[in-house]
Design an enzyme around this catalytic site. Structure first.
Site, PDB file in Angstrom:
ATOM      1  N   LYS A   1      34.655  49.338  17.976  1.00 18.02           N
ATOM      2  CA  LYS A   1      34.971  49.383  16.547  1.00 18.02           C
ATOM      3  C   LYS A   1      36.449  49.770  16.403  1.00 18.02           C
ATOM      4  O   LYS A   1      36.874  50.790  16.920  1.00 18.02           O
ATOM      5  CB  LYS A   1      34.061  50.394  15.834  1.00 18.02           C
ATOM      6  CG  LYS A   1      34.123  50.325  14.334  1.00 18.02           C
ATOM      7  CD  LYS A   1      32.930  51.013  13.691  1.00 18.02           C
ATOM      8  CE  LYS A   1      32.996  50.903  12.169  1.00 18.02           C
ATOM      9  NZ  LYS A   1      31.775  51.467  11.517  1.00 18.02           N
TER      10      LYS A   1
ATOM     11  N   GLU B   1      16.715  55.050   4.652  1.00 19.55           N
ATOM     12  CA  GLU B   1      16.507  55.760   3.394  1.00 19.55           C
ATOM     13  C   GLU B   1      15.025  56.068   3.145  1.00 19.55           C
ATOM     14  O   GLU B   1      14.676  57.145   2.671  1.00 19.55           O
ATOM     15  CB  GLU B   1      17.062  54.928   2.230  1.00 19.55           C
ATOM     16  CG  GLU B   1      18.585  54.866   2.178  1.00 19.55           C
ATOM     17  CD  GLU B   1      19.192  53.849   3.119  1.00 19.55           C
ATOM     18  OE1 GLU B   1      18.442  53.096   3.778  1.00 19.55           O
ATOM     19  OE2 GLU B   1      20.434  53.810   3.234  1.00 19.55           O
TER      20      GLU B   1
ATOM     21  N   ARG C   1      16.188  51.582  -1.959  1.00 19.17           N
ATOM     22  CA  ARG C   1      15.414  51.276  -0.759  1.00 19.17           C
ATOM     23  C   ARG C   1      14.183  52.180  -0.641  1.00 19.17           C
ATOM     24  O   ARG C   1      13.228  51.857   0.066  1.00 19.17           O
ATOM     25  CB  ARG C   1      16.280  51.478   0.503  1.00 19.17           C
ATOM     26  CG  ARG C   1      17.123  50.300   0.887  1.00 19.17           C
ATOM     27  CD  ARG C   1      16.313  49.317   1.688  1.00 19.17           C
ATOM     28  NE  ARG C   1      16.994  48.045   1.852  1.00 19.17           N
ATOM     29  CZ  ARG C   1      17.789  47.766   2.889  1.00 19.17           C
ATOM     30  NH1 ARG C   1      18.044  48.678   3.801  1.00 19.17           N
ATOM     31  NH2 ARG C   1      18.354  46.577   2.980  1.00 19.17           N
TER      32      ARG C   1
HETATM   33  C1  LIG Z   1      20.781  50.263   3.082  1.00 21.03           C
HETATM   34  C2  LIG Z   1      22.201  50.707   3.412  1.00 21.03           C
HETATM   35  N1  LIG Z   1      22.429  51.994   3.700  1.00 21.03           N
HETATM   36  C3  LIG Z   1      23.677  52.417   3.996  1.00 21.03           C
HETATM   37  C4  LIG Z   1      24.728  51.531   3.981  1.00 21.03           C
HETATM   38  C5  LIG Z   1      26.149  52.034   4.238  1.00 21.03           C
HETATM   39  N2  LIG Z   1      26.720  51.457   5.444  1.00 21.03           N
HETATM   40  C6  LIG Z   1      27.538  50.422   5.418  1.00 21.03           C
HETATM   41  S1  LIG Z   1      28.082  49.971   6.910  1.00 21.03           S
HETATM   42  C7  LIG Z   1      27.194  51.216   7.646  1.00 21.03           C
HETATM   43  C8  LIG Z   1      27.233  51.403   9.125  1.00 21.03           C
HETATM   44  C9  LIG Z   1      26.868  50.113   9.797  1.00 21.03           C
HETATM   45  O1  LIG Z   1      26.935  50.280  11.201  1.00 21.03           O
HETATM   46  P1  LIG Z   1      26.823  48.988  12.096  1.00 21.03           P
HETATM   47  O2  LIG Z   1      25.737  48.130  11.585  1.00 21.03           O
HETATM   48  O3  LIG Z   1      26.730  49.449  13.481  1.00 21.03           O
HETATM   49  O4  LIG Z   1      28.184  48.196  11.834  1.00 21.03           O
HETATM   50  P2  LIG Z   1      29.642  48.555  12.382  1.00 21.03           P
HETATM   51  O5  LIG Z   1      30.377  49.149  11.206  1.00 21.03           O
HETATM   52  O6  LIG Z   1      29.495  49.488  13.526  1.00 21.03           O
HETATM   53  O7  LIG Z   1      30.236  47.237  12.797  1.00 21.03           O
HETATM   54  C10 LIG Z   1      26.503  51.940   6.704  1.00 21.03           C
HETATM   55  C11 LIG Z   1      25.654  53.110   6.993  1.00 21.03           C
HETATM   56  C12 LIG Z   1      24.439  50.193   3.650  1.00 21.03           C
HETATM   57  N3  LIG Z   1      25.441  49.266   3.580  1.00 21.03           N
HETATM   58  N4  LIG Z   1      23.190  49.800   3.389  1.00 21.03           N
END
Ligand SMILES: Cc1ncc(C[n+]2csc(CCOP(=O)(O)OP(=O)(O)O)c2C)c(N)n1
Ligand SMILES: CC(=O)[C@@H](O)[C@H](O)COP(=O)(O)O
Ligand SMILES: [Mg+2]
Length: 628
Positions: free
Chosen positions: A279, A364, A392
């Site tokens: 990342k 959630e 959610r």
């Molecule tokens: C239902 C939901 N909960 C929380 C989020 C907030 N959120 C956005 S990106 C993220 C982390 C995603 O991690 P990953 O899928 O590993 O993607 P990366 O940023 O590491 O590429 C979160 C928690 C969301 N978008 N949707």
């Protein structure tokens, strides 16, 4: 300086014309463009930097948009947008009238599914794969899901379903060991074990040779099974789910990616490719702090993000400080976040009270029922959750918390419009979907001090409670350190006027007070949506011609509807004008501009009231006029 490859690509067909030896240069140009562009507009950066090679390889190998790509969350889809004709439009990213920060069907045929909330990609891609199979099409459907998004339960519902199907779906796990914070949970530990397996270390040591030595495709699955069996964990979790598992492979090695994807594309049935990325890859500041560079405001790319303090405190900071103060007072307090520690203001709490802090991953539904279990045992759980993500966990709130009348407190952040993230992230509905739940107390603080006092009051209740507050800064009202319980269900008159009464909820009090001056109207700070202050509603109705309700929530079923129901319950006939968010999804843009567009700024409120009162006093009977 050779001409820019990136500038030659306005759609993937042009990308696919390139010699694959040119692709590393394209990746470098794309990465540089991302840093420059996002530093000017703000947006999600680290995730996009980590997905550059994967995006190039996907559009190089798959016949997009006929082959479907579904980006989970979609915050990592900027490279995808740039390669699919939106390079120049990146200057308008997340701005009013500009392109969205997430894939959006109406924005491009390459955006096959709108995302923003995590863990939906496998379900959507499976739907597309099943539809293609039913139509006898050779089309492939690919879900690209991060290791964070894979902690969302919905992803496993989809894996369970897909693995038992014969659908031609490819699930690509983009594993960078990060959510927004470092990823959490047993799955993360399991993935780490896969990464430490002999196969991956072998591939890393010998580069892509190990994979290139692979036989032609038809032998691929069988010999990979034999050849690498000893190297990869026996029977990975994903194979147990019915997928042909390949990997882990290096997600920044274009040769390995293209060879592997080309092989897999020709396989039938559910495929699972485990890709390892970093990342923030390629921009050292983001590599070193992928959490800080997950979502950025405008910044100077040479100097990096300046961690400057805002002039006014944010509601998130008010919550974070209250949480620590309350935890000091009450050892029963435990705090839960579904993977939003930083965004919810819980870093300090997590460091000061590590054994009372729970990041449950992007989960959630689990977060709320986990809190219910904790409450059953006498603890006092506080769940910090964005309004939009609370959607959610609606059944868990009703079925597991409210029905059992358990003392779980929700600190709902990002209530109302959020701005740049747009409609997928707006907290536009919580007043409507919360106020109908029995046993729940629903607080709407109007400033920072009221937020602190309401958090305290909600916490003291021995029943379910929710305090909803907006994204960003407060009103500059200093918080009293001394926490004092407020009378539950009681509002207050903040300004006395005549003929018109403005009944403001939460963030709408500030514009209401200013509009009240212009209209010489009474202004009430209602403070609670549930229980509503029926006495105050009655008193205001008795001495005003018109009641105007104001809320940063959809009008449908919101706080204004509660006032209508209160009048009806008390047998009072009174003209009511409801002002709030319209019955449509409000696009991304600057929050103040969006509120004005919805008529919820001072000028909008004054104009709506004057129009309504002109109609009344000119004899035109307008029983109800809502802000369309
Ligand atoms: C239902 C939901 N909960 C929380 C989020 C907030 N959120 C956005 S990106 C993220 C982390 C995603 O991690 P990953 O899928 O590993 O993607 P990366 O940023 O590491 O590429 C979160 C928690 C969301 N978008 N949707
Ligand atoms: C992509 C995603 O869902 C999160 O990164 C979200 O954009 C965070 O929103 P805030 O910037 O309001 O914390
Ligand atoms: Mg990740």
């Amino acid at each position: 300086m050779p001409d820019s490859l990136l500038r030659r690509i306005d759609h993937p067909g042009e990308l696919r014309q390139l010699d694959r030896r040119e692709l590393p240069r394209l990746a470098a140009e794309l990465r540089e463009f991302l840093v420059e562009s996002v530093s000017r507009t703000g947006g999600h950066l680290a995730s996009n930097l980590g997905a550059v090679e994967l995006t190039i390889a996907l559009h190089y190998v798959f016949n997009t948009p006929d082959d479907r790509l579904v980006w989970d969350v979609g915050h990592q889809s900027y490279a995808h947008k740039i390669l699919t004709g939106r390079r120049e439009a990146m200057a308008t990213l997340r701005q009013h009238g500009g392109i969205a920060g997430f894939p959006k069907r109406e924005e491009s045929p390459y955006d096959t599914f709108g995302t923003g909330h995590s863990s939906t990609s496998i379900s959507a891609a499976l739907g597309m794969a099943v539809a293609a199979k039913r139509a006898g099409l050779a089309r492939r459907a690919v879900a690209i899901i991060g290791d964070g998004a894979l902690t969302g339960g919905m992803a496993f519902e989809a894996l369970n379903n897909a693995g038992a199907s014969d659908a031609n779906i490819l699930v690509i796990l983009n594993d960078n060991e990060m959510s927004i914070s470092p990823n959490v949970g047993a799955l993360t530990n399991y993935l780490a074990r896969l990464l430490s397996s002999r196969f991956y270390t072998e591939v890393r040591r010998r580069g892509g040779e190990v994979l290139k030595a692979m036989p032609p495709i038809r032998e691929f699955a069988r010999r990979a099974e034999e050849h690498f069996k000893g190297m990869v964990m026996p029977g990975t979790l994903f194979e147990e789910f019915g997928f042909n598992y390949v990997g882990p492979i290096d997600g920044h090695d274009l040769d390995v990616l293209i060879d592997t994807l080309s092989n897999i594309r020709r396989l039938e049935g559910p495929q699972f490719l485990h890709v390892v990325t970093k990342k923030g890859q390629g921009y050292k500041l983001a590599e070193d702090d992928p959490c800080l560079y997950h979502g950025v405001a405008r910044f100077n790319p040479r100097q990096g993000v300046a961690a400057k303090g805002a002039a006014l405190r944010t509601y998130t900071q008010v919550f974070g400080d209250w949480l620590c103060d309350m935890a000091e007072q009450d050892p029963r307090l435990v705090a839960i976040t579904p993977a939003m520690r930083e965004g919810s203001g819980m870093v300090a709490f997590s460091e000061r009270f590590p054994d009372r802090f729970f990041d449950v991953g992007i989960a959630e539904q689990h977060a709320l029922t986990f809190a219910a279990g904790l409450a059953c045992e006498g603890l006092k759980p506080v769940v910090a959750i964005y309004s939009t993500f609370l959607q959610r966990a609606y059944d868990q709130l009703i079925h597991d918390i409210a029905l059992q009348n358990l003392p779980v407190m929700l600190a709902i952040d990002r209530a109302g419009l959020v701005g740049a993230d747009g409609p997928t992230h707006a907290g536009a509905f919580d007043l409507s979907f919360l106020r109908c739940i029995p046993n729940l107390t629903l607080f709407t603080p109007a400033d920072e001090d009221e937020c602190r006092q309401m958090l305290y009051t909600a916490y003291l209740l021995n029943s379910p409670a929710a305090v909803r507050y907006p994204r960003g800064a407060g009103q500059g009202v200093p918080e009293r350190r001394q926490m004092q319980a407020l009378p539950v269900g009681k509002g207050e008159v903040r300004r006395h006027g005549s003929r018109i009464a403005l009944l403001a909820f939460g963030s709408m009090l500030a514009p209401a007070l200013t509009a009240g001056e212009a209209l010489d109207a009474t202004v009430a700070n209602m403070r609670f949506v549930k229980p509503l202050d029926d006495d105050l509603v009655r008193e205001l109705a008795q001495c005003h011609d018109l009641l105007v309700t104001l809320e940063e929530n959809v009008i449908q079923g919101g706080a204004g509807s509660a006032v209508l129901e209160s009048l009806q319950k008390q047998g009072i006939v009174k003209r009511v004008l409801q002002l709030g968010l319209p019955d449509r999804f409000v696009e991304h843009g600057d929050p103040a501009q969006l509120l004005a567009e919805c008529g919820l700024d001072v000028a909008g409120v004054v104009a709506a009231v004057q129009k309504h009162t002109r109609a009344i006093y000119s004899g035109i009977e307008l029983a109800y006029t809502v802000n369309s």
